[in-house]
Write an enzyme that holds these catalytic residues in place. Sequence first.
Site, PDB file in Angstrom:
ATOM      1  CB  CYS A 114      -0.945   0.012   1.188  1.00 21.94           C
ATOM      2  SG  CYS A 114      -2.081  -1.383   1.154  1.00 21.94           S
ATOM      3  CG  HIS A 251      -3.205   3.673   1.711  1.00 20.09           C
ATOM      4  ND1 HIS A 251      -3.660   3.215   0.499  1.00 20.09           N
ATOM      5  CD2 HIS A 251      -3.290   2.629   2.568  1.00 20.09           C
ATOM      6  CE1 HIS A 251      -4.007   1.936   0.619  1.00 20.09           C
ATOM      7  NE2 HIS A 251      -3.796   1.565   1.860  1.00 20.09           N
ATOM      8  CG  ASN A 281      -6.703  -0.632   1.049  1.00 19.42           C
ATOM      9  OD1 ASN A 281      -5.934  -0.251   0.165  1.00 19.42           O
ATOM     10  ND2 ASN A 281      -6.281  -1.065   2.221  1.00 19.42           N
TER      11      ASN A 281
HETATM   12  O1  UT7 Z   1      -3.921  -0.858   3.308  1.00 18.57           O
HETATM   13  C1  UT7 Z   1      -3.053  -1.393   4.255  1.00 18.57           C
HETATM   14  C2  UT7 Z   1      -3.365  -0.861   5.560  1.00 18.57           C
HETATM   15  N1  UT7 Z   1      -4.599  -1.434   6.027  1.00 18.57           N
HETATM   16  C3  UT7 Z   1      -5.129  -0.929   7.073  1.00 18.57           C
HETATM   17  O2  UT7 Z   1      -4.597   0.029   7.577  1.00 18.57           O
HETATM   18  C4  UT7 Z   1      -6.339  -1.583   7.638  1.00 18.57           C
HETATM   19  C5  UT7 Z   1      -6.313  -1.372   9.117  1.00 18.57           C
HETATM   20  N2  UT7 Z   1      -7.440  -1.923   9.839  1.00 18.57           N
HETATM   21  C6  UT7 Z   1      -8.714  -1.519   9.700  1.00 18.57           C
HETATM   22  O3  UT7 Z   1      -9.033  -0.727   8.839  1.00 18.57           O
HETATM   23  C7  UT7 Z   1      -9.723  -2.011  10.706  1.00 18.57           C
HETATM   24  O4  UT7 Z   1      -9.033  -2.686  11.745  1.00 18.57           O
HETATM   25  C8  UT7 Z   1     -10.792  -2.958  10.095  1.00 18.57           C
HETATM   26  C9  UT7 Z   1     -11.785  -2.164   9.242  1.00 18.57           C
HETATM   27  C10 UT7 Z   1     -10.125  -4.035   9.298  1.00 18.57           C
HETATM   28  C11 UT7 Z   1     -11.612  -3.610  11.227  1.00 18.57           C
HETATM   29  O5  UT7 Z   1     -12.149  -2.640  12.109  1.00 18.57           O
HETATM   30  P1  UT7 Z   1     -11.982  -2.819  13.694  1.00 18.57           P
HETATM   31  O6  UT7 Z   1     -12.739  -1.732  14.326  1.00 18.57           O
HETATM   32  O7  UT7 Z   1     -10.506  -2.893  13.986  1.00 18.57           O
HETATM   33  O8  UT7 Z   1     -12.707  -4.187  13.975  1.00 18.57           O
HETATM   34  P2  UT7 Z   1     -12.123  -5.547  14.573  1.00 18.57           P
HETATM   35  O9  UT7 Z   1     -11.154  -6.167  13.630  1.00 18.57           O
HETATM   36  O10 UT7 Z   1     -11.682  -5.312  15.992  1.00 18.57           O
HETATM   37  O11 UT7 Z   1     -13.418  -6.438  14.587  1.00 18.57           O
HETATM   38  C12 UT7 Z   1     -14.546  -6.113  15.406  1.00 18.57           C
HETATM   39  C13 UT7 Z   1     -15.609  -7.200  15.239  1.00 18.57           C
HETATM   40  C14 UT7 Z   1     -15.058  -8.612  15.404  1.00 18.57           C
HETATM   41  O12 UT7 Z   1     -16.042  -9.368  16.092  1.00 18.57           O
HETATM   42  P3  UT7 Z   1     -15.896  -9.662  17.680  1.00 18.57           P
HETATM   43  O13 UT7 Z   1     -14.596 -10.396  17.812  1.00 18.57           O
HETATM   44  O14 UT7 Z   1     -15.877  -8.303  18.327  1.00 18.57           O
HETATM   45  O15 UT7 Z   1     -17.103 -10.461  17.969  1.00 18.57           O
HETATM   46  C15 UT7 Z   1     -14.956  -9.136  14.000  1.00 18.57           C
HETATM   47  O16 UT7 Z   1     -15.081 -10.536  13.910  1.00 18.57           O
HETATM   48  O17 UT7 Z   1     -16.144  -7.151  13.899  1.00 18.57           O
HETATM   49  C16 UT7 Z   1     -16.142  -8.471  13.343  1.00 18.57           C
HETATM   50  N3  UT7 Z   1     -16.022  -8.343  11.875  1.00 18.57           N
HETATM   51  C17 UT7 Z   1     -17.065  -8.143  11.067  1.00 18.57           C
HETATM   52  N4  UT7 Z   1     -18.381  -8.060  11.338  1.00 18.57           N
HETATM   53  C18 UT7 Z   1     -19.203  -7.836  10.288  1.00 18.57           C
HETATM   54  C19 UT7 Z   1     -14.883  -8.354  11.131  1.00 18.57           C
HETATM   55  N5  UT7 Z   1     -15.209  -8.166   9.840  1.00 18.57           N
HETATM   56  C20 UT7 Z   1     -16.550  -8.051   9.770  1.00 18.57           C
HETATM   57  C21 UT7 Z   1     -17.452  -7.833   8.703  1.00 18.57           C
HETATM   58  N6  UT7 Z   1     -18.759  -7.732   9.023  1.00 18.57           N
HETATM   59  N7  UT7 Z   1     -17.059  -7.699   7.430  1.00 18.57           N
END
Ligand code: UT7
Length: 324
Positions: A114, A251, A281
């Site tokens: 990225c 980005h 992304n």
């Molecule tokens: O381009 C390279 C750089 N990339 C990045 O910088 C990406 C960085 N990360 C992010 O943008 C965020 O961390 C995400 C958008 C990927 C995720 O957001 P988050 O607020 O960090 O959520 P999380 O990973 O802590 O997940 C929260 C909950 C989890 O459930 P539990 O464990 O709380 O029950 C996940 O299993 O959301 C769940 N979850 C989803 N739920 C519905 C994960 N993906 C999904 C989904 N739909 N698609």
Amino acid sequence: MTIRAVVRGVGHYLPERVVENSEFEKTLDTSDEWIRSRSGIERRHFAAEGETTSMMATKAAERALADAGMSADDIDAVIVATSTPDLTFPSVGTMVQEALGMRHGFAFDVQAVCAGFVYALANANGMILSGQANRILVIGAETFSRIMDWTDRSTCVLFGDGAGALVLEATESAGESADRGILSADLNSDGSYREMLYVDGGVSTTGQAGKLRMQGNPLFRQAVGKLAATAEAALGKAGLGNDDVDWIVPHQANIRIIQGTAKKMGVPMDHVVVTVQDHGNTSAASIPLALSVGRERGQIREGDVVVTEAIGGGLAWGAVVLRW
Ligand code: UT7
């Protein structure tokens, strides 16, 4: 007097197929509401069957050349930032060179995931300053839809395909921060963070392209601090401060990362180009896409101080400051 790499043209290409968040509700335990609120993404473009990274890169390059009022004959080099090449080799750069009808100059790819476009801009700047090329096409192009695990809701809803391109030209300048062109770059990487974002295949391991794997939340927690620090380091090298920034062109991974970085830098959101809602992304393509769309919207104008910043697999991160 000094030489600067000045932007002469910009262009982008997005594949025709638009996929709204609601489409994922049919196959995954997810919702439009979750995707929007956690990432800011509403839709993304996916390449058609048979449509490749080099095809999208070539279309973006043609548009950037037209914008610059130049033809491929005027270009000395093509640098493509990509992690999703058509083939293991040759480079996408040489494929674009051929598609543009160029039988001169040189072309290669840069792979910094990225952060790839920031790395490619820094490379192009170095080549222009050292006199190896006068006019360079710098392209970011990706087909991340080909490395998605469609059963993994935590990654496959986040990424999209597309390409963007800039034409840079060597230009005699005063050697001051008021010059147009690339003013500074700040590049960083730390391979100990590899597990946070990688693809689980490759030539010398599985022999397959593999699928993207990401620890989203730990990466999220690294992103804001590292992005603000690299953007401020690049501004410092350019002899500028946060108050001088007309546009952050980040980005486009997550609206919360974009907002957090701007807030940490004290730059209001109406000075940030945001396209994540429409593109998702697109890895190395996201910054040149945002530059092109930002210019089209009338946001970025000649003379504006633009800070691009990105972080991704590696981890690799960095920033480039330029005056448009
Ligand atoms: O381009 C390279 C750089 N990339 C990045 O910088 C990406 C960085 N990360 C992010 O943008 C965020 O961390 C995400 C958008 C990927 C995720 O957001 P988050 O607020 O960090 O959520 P999380 O990973 O802590 O997940 C929260 C909950 C989890 O459930 P539990 O464990 O709380 O029950 C996940 O299993 O959301 C769940 N979850 C989803 N739920 C519905 C994960 N993906 C999904 C989904 N739909 N698609």
